[in-house]
Scaffold this motif. Structure first.
Motif, mmCIF file in Angstrom:
data_model
loop_
_atom_site.group_PDB
_atom_site.id
_atom_site.type_symbol
_atom_site.label_atom_id
_atom_site.label_comp_id
_atom_site.label_asym_id
_atom_site.label_seq_id
_atom_site.Cartn_x
_atom_site.Cartn_y
_atom_site.Cartn_z
ATOM 1 N N VAL A 1 24.764 24.390 32.509
ATOM 2 C CA VAL A 1 24.570 26.421 32.847
ATOM 3 C C VAL A 1 25.774 26.988 32.917
ATOM 4 C CG1 VAL A 1 24.178 27.040 35.327
ATOM 5 C CG2 VAL A 1 22.992 25.093 34.356
ATOM 6 N N GLY A 2 26.590 27.835 32.505
ATOM 7 C CA GLY A 2 27.217 28.633 32.496
ATOM 8 C C GLY A 2 26.960 30.122 32.594
ATOM 9 N N VAL A 3 28.074 30.290 33.829
ATOM 10 C CA VAL A 3 27.767 30.970 35.265
ATOM 11 C C VAL A 3 29.123 32.131 35.539
ATOM 12 C CG1 VAL A 3 27.962 31.454 37.667
ATOM 13 C CG2 VAL A 3 27.235 29.375 36.832
ATOM 14 N N GLU A 4 28.663 33.193 35.088
ATOM 15 C CA GLU A 4 29.913 34.575 35.020
ATOM 16 C C GLU A 4 28.855 35.834 36.065
ATOM 17 O OE1 GLU A 4 32.337 37.514 34.443
ATOM 18 O OE2 GLU A 4 32.566 35.125 33.360
ATOM 19 N N ALA A 5 29.759 36.691 36.026
ATOM 20 C CA ALA A 5 29.889 37.085 37.234
ATOM 21 C C ALA A 5 29.285 38.681 36.393
ATOM 22 C CB ALA A 5 31.239 37.399 38.178
ATOM 23 N N ASP A 6 29.882 39.040 35.545
ATOM 24 C CA ASP A 6 30.028 40.185 34.801
ATOM 25 C C ASP A 6 28.141 39.791 33.731
ATOM 26 O OD1 ASP A 6 29.635 42.598 32.707
ATOM 27 O OD2 ASP A 6 32.247 42.242 32.223
ATOM 28 N N ALA B 1 17.068 24.946 24.563
ATOM 29 C CA ALA B 1 16.089 23.805 25.653
ATOM 30 C C ALA B 1 17.294 23.541 27.141
ATOM 31 C CB ALA B 1 15.392 23.209 24.827
ATOM 32 N N LEU B 2 18.710 23.614 26.740
ATOM 33 C CA LEU B 2 19.316 22.357 27.327
ATOM 34 C C LEU B 2 20.791 23.711 28.282
ATOM 35 C CD1 LEU B 2 19.934 19.080 25.701
ATOM 36 C CD2 LEU B 2 18.315 19.448 27.644
ATOM 37 N N THR B 3 21.061 24.808 27.754
ATOM 38 C CA THR B 3 21.867 25.201 28.057
ATOM 39 C C THR B 3 21.582 26.586 28.464
ATOM 40 O OG1 THR B 3 23.120 23.799 25.802
ATOM 41 C CG2 THR B 3 24.021 26.394 26.818
ATOM 42 N N ASP B 4 21.897 27.178 29.022
ATOM 43 C CA ASP B 4 21.420 28.347 30.067
ATOM 44 C C ASP B 4 22.467 28.898 30.342
ATOM 45 O OD1 ASP B 4 19.422 30.374 31.193
ATOM 46 O OD2 ASP B 4 19.410 29.476 33.051
ATOM 47 N N PHE B 5 22.876 29.973 30.849
ATOM 48 C CA PHE B 5 23.608 31.096 31.479
ATOM 49 C C PHE B 5 22.998 32.022 32.462
ATOM 50 C CE2 PHE B 5 24.708 29.867 26.720
ATOM 51 C CZ PHE B 5 25.797 29.763 26.645
ATOM 52 N N ARG B 6 23.750 32.428 32.960
ATOM 53 C CA ARG B 6 23.428 32.968 34.784
ATOM 54 C C ARG B 6 24.547 34.138 35.566
ATOM 55 N NH1 ARG B 6 20.944 27.213 36.761
ATOM 56 N NH2 ARG B 6 19.661 26.864 35.212
ATOM 57 N N GLU B 7 24.052 35.068 35.870
ATOM 58 C CA GLU B 7 24.950 35.912 36.390
ATOM 59 C C GLU B 7 24.720 35.291 38.088
ATOM 60 O OE1 GLU B 7 24.908 40.227 37.599
ATOM 61 O OE2 GLU B 7 23.786 39.745 36.587
ATOM 62 N N GLY B 8 26.450 34.756 38.091
ATOM 63 C CA GLY B 8 26.300 34.601 39.770
ATOM 64 C C GLY B 8 28.012 34.340 40.045
ATOM 65 N N GLY B 9 28.218 33.619 41.141
ATOM 66 C CA GLY B 9 29.588 33.284 41.673
ATOM 67 C C GLY B 9 29.960 32.278 41.834
ATOM 68 N N PHE B 10 30.097 32.252 42.756
ATOM 69 C CA PHE B 10 30.529 30.689 43.370
ATOM 70 C C PHE B 10 29.846 30.020 44.257
ATOM 71 C CE2 PHE B 10 35.196 32.566 43.647
ATOM 72 C CZ PHE B 10 35.494 32.133 42.211
ATOM 73 N N THR B 11 28.823 30.938 44.184
ATOM 74 C CA THR B 11 27.547 30.536 44.993
ATOM 75 C C THR B 11 27.012 29.390 44.715
ATOM 76 O OG1 THR B 11 26.963 31.639 45.339
ATOM 77 C CG2 THR B 11 27.732 31.377 46.889
ATOM 78 N N LEU B 12 26.851 30.011 42.523
ATOM 79 C CA LEU B 12 26.696 28.812 41.620
ATOM 80 C C LEU B 12 24.704 29.104 41.767
ATOM 81 C CD1 LEU B 12 28.169 25.705 41.159
ATOM 82 C CD2 LEU B 12 28.599 27.925 39.951
#
Length: 261
Positions: A66-71, A84-95
């Motif tokens: 899971v890749g996380v980025e605020a922008d 299927a195994l790699t996702d990218f999501r908007e978010g911060g330190f709370t994940l």
């Protein structure tokens, strides 16, 4: 612009984790069967997240990432590479995790350099709350190419995080002297390189050991690195002098009780 991460920048860190953290990356019992690797702070492009996914899946083919980025624009761009195994999501330190997901490994590299040092422990705590017992948080910095870097390794133990170790790495393309690492220390260590602090003593002793190694004829960067660490181990407790580490430009300082400034 903040977040321009070059390809290959974190490959040395990936190699260390593959070598030293095999159980962490491969464990599948109980909640570990649902445990993901979370990369916080994708940057402008998700190159390092994708590189880590490929590297780790050579050991664990089913590993979810899971890749996380605020922008939101960066997240949208990264999603072109999702599968299927790699996702990218908007978010911060709370994940932004799903209810069925647990976490084995969190990486937050080149992310906290602009934060106030006093805010870093709180960020660590928030991230660490999502880890399974025995899970690992890796936080630190590298130069733009990944030639030099320092990572703080924090392990989930009980309700908190143990400040387990500092990992230094160089590929010797910039030569070698201990001072090379000072600018790349994790944010909460940098301000403490001053007399009376353990991290100051560590660098002072390492510099003395490096000077002695060079005076003894070990002047090439790899030789000076190896022999300086061997000398340093006589003064500093917790250095791991495993041949693979020394051969590949890693210095692992894991003192009893953990590292504190």
């Amino acid at each position: 612009m903040r977040g321009r991460t070059s390809e290959g920048r974190l490959q040395a860190l990936d190699a260390y984790l593959l070598h030293h953290e095999r159980p962490l990356l491969t464990r599948q019992d109980g909640d570990w069967a649902r445990a993901v690797f979370v990369d916080v702070g994708l940057g402008e492009q998700p190159w390092t997240t994708l590189e880590s996914a490929r590297a780790f899946r050579e050991m664990n083919a089913a590993l979810r990432v899971v890749g996380v980025e605020a922008d939101p624009a960066r997240v949208a761009s990264a999603r072109v590479h999702a599968d299927a195994l790699t996702d990218f999501r908007e978010g911060g330190f709370t994940l932004p995790l799903r209810p069925d997901e647990t976490v084995r490994l969190i990486r937050a590299t080149n992310l906290l350099r602009g934060y106030r040092a006093e805010d870093v422990p709180g960020v660590h705590q928030v991230l660490g709350e999502r880890l399974l017992e025995g899970g690992l948080l890796v936080e630190g910095s590298t130069d733009t190419s990944g030639a030099v870097g320092v990572s703080h390794l924090l392990r989930r133990t009980g309700p908190g995080l143990a400040r387990e170790a500092l990992l230094f790495h160089t590929d010797f393309s910039r030569g070698f002297a201990p001072v090379l690492f000072r600018d790349w220390l994790p944010r909460d260590f940098r301000r403490r390189v001053k007399p009376g602090e353990p991290i100051h003593d560590f660098f002072a002793y390492w510099t003395e050991a490096w000077s002695a190694a060079r005076a003894g004829g070990h002047v090439s960067p790899p030789e000076a690195f190896r022999h300086s660490l061997q000398r340093l181990s006589g003064r500093v407790e917790g250095l791991v002098l495993e041949p693979w580490l020394l051969d590949h430009g890693y210095a692992l300082w894991r003192p009893t009780g953990g590292v504190f400034g």
